[in-house]
Design an enzyme around this catalytic site. Sequence first.
Site, PDB file in Angstrom:
ATOM      1  N   ILE A  32     -24.145  37.431  13.736  1.00  0.00           N
ATOM      2  CA  ILE A  32     -24.148  37.964  13.383  1.00  0.00           C
ATOM      3  C   ILE A  32     -22.553  38.841  13.661  1.00  0.00           C
ATOM      4  O   ILE A  32     -22.138  38.744  14.774  1.00  0.00           O
ATOM      5  CB  ILE A  32     -25.137  39.124  14.597  1.00  0.00           C
ATOM      6  CG1 ILE A  32     -26.516  38.858  14.140  1.00  0.00           C
ATOM      7  CG2 ILE A  32     -25.171  40.578  14.718  1.00  0.00           C
ATOM      8  CD1 ILE A  32     -27.036  39.062  15.800  1.00  0.00           C
ATOM      9  N   ASP A  33     -21.796  39.721  12.370  1.00  0.00           N
ATOM     10  CA  ASP A  33     -20.888  40.492  12.458  1.00  0.00           C
ATOM     11  C   ASP A  33     -21.726  42.340  13.410  1.00  0.00           C
ATOM     12  O   ASP A  33     -21.892  42.469  12.962  1.00  0.00           O
ATOM     13  CB  ASP A  33     -20.193  40.841  11.130  1.00  0.00           C
ATOM     14  CG  ASP A  33     -21.037  40.935   9.891  1.00  0.00           C
ATOM     15  OD1 ASP A  33     -21.673  42.178  10.606  1.00  0.00           O
ATOM     16  OD2 ASP A  33     -20.559  41.139   8.814  1.00  0.00           O
ATOM     17  N   SER A  34     -20.121  42.862  13.212  1.00  0.00           N
ATOM     18  CA  SER A  34     -19.989  43.831  13.388  1.00  0.00           C
ATOM     19  C   SER A  34     -21.065  44.947  12.464  1.00  0.00           C
ATOM     20  O   SER A  34     -21.524  45.835  13.156  1.00  0.00           O
ATOM     21  CB  SER A  34     -18.708  44.500  13.786  1.00  0.00           C
ATOM     22  OG  SER A  34     -17.798  44.538  12.947  1.00  0.00           O
ATOM     23  N   ASP A  36     -23.353  43.828  10.420  1.00  0.00           N
ATOM     24  CA  ASP A  36     -24.883  43.783  11.163  1.00  0.00           C
ATOM     25  C   ASP A  36     -25.668  45.057  12.611  1.00  0.00           C
ATOM     26  O   ASP A  36     -26.485  45.416  12.633  1.00  0.00           O
ATOM     27  CB  ASP A  36     -25.220  42.127  11.325  1.00  0.00           C
ATOM     28  CG  ASP A  36     -24.859  41.522  10.517  1.00  0.00           C
ATOM     29  OD1 ASP A  36     -25.704  42.193   9.319  1.00  0.00           O
ATOM     30  OD2 ASP A  36     -24.004  40.242   9.969  1.00  0.00           O
TER      31      ASP A  36
END
Length: 77
Positions: A32-34, A36
Amino acid sequence: MIFEKLRDLIVEHTDADPESVRPSTQFIDLGIDSLDTVEMIMQLEEELGVELEFDEKVTTVGELVNLIEKRLRELKK
């Protein structure tokens, strides 16, 4: 309650095993990135009926849960 909602969103977004999502789990470990994270926060805002703005960077599920709970407490005052 917030943890369970967030866990469900994470599982929905990543197909992660719900048992693997704990407060100490780092978002990066779940892929999960920023962006997301922002999308999940927006979804939580809709479900909870509140606006959740954060200036702080969060790296774990527990940190995000704590910030959301803190924000909800502030809004109830």
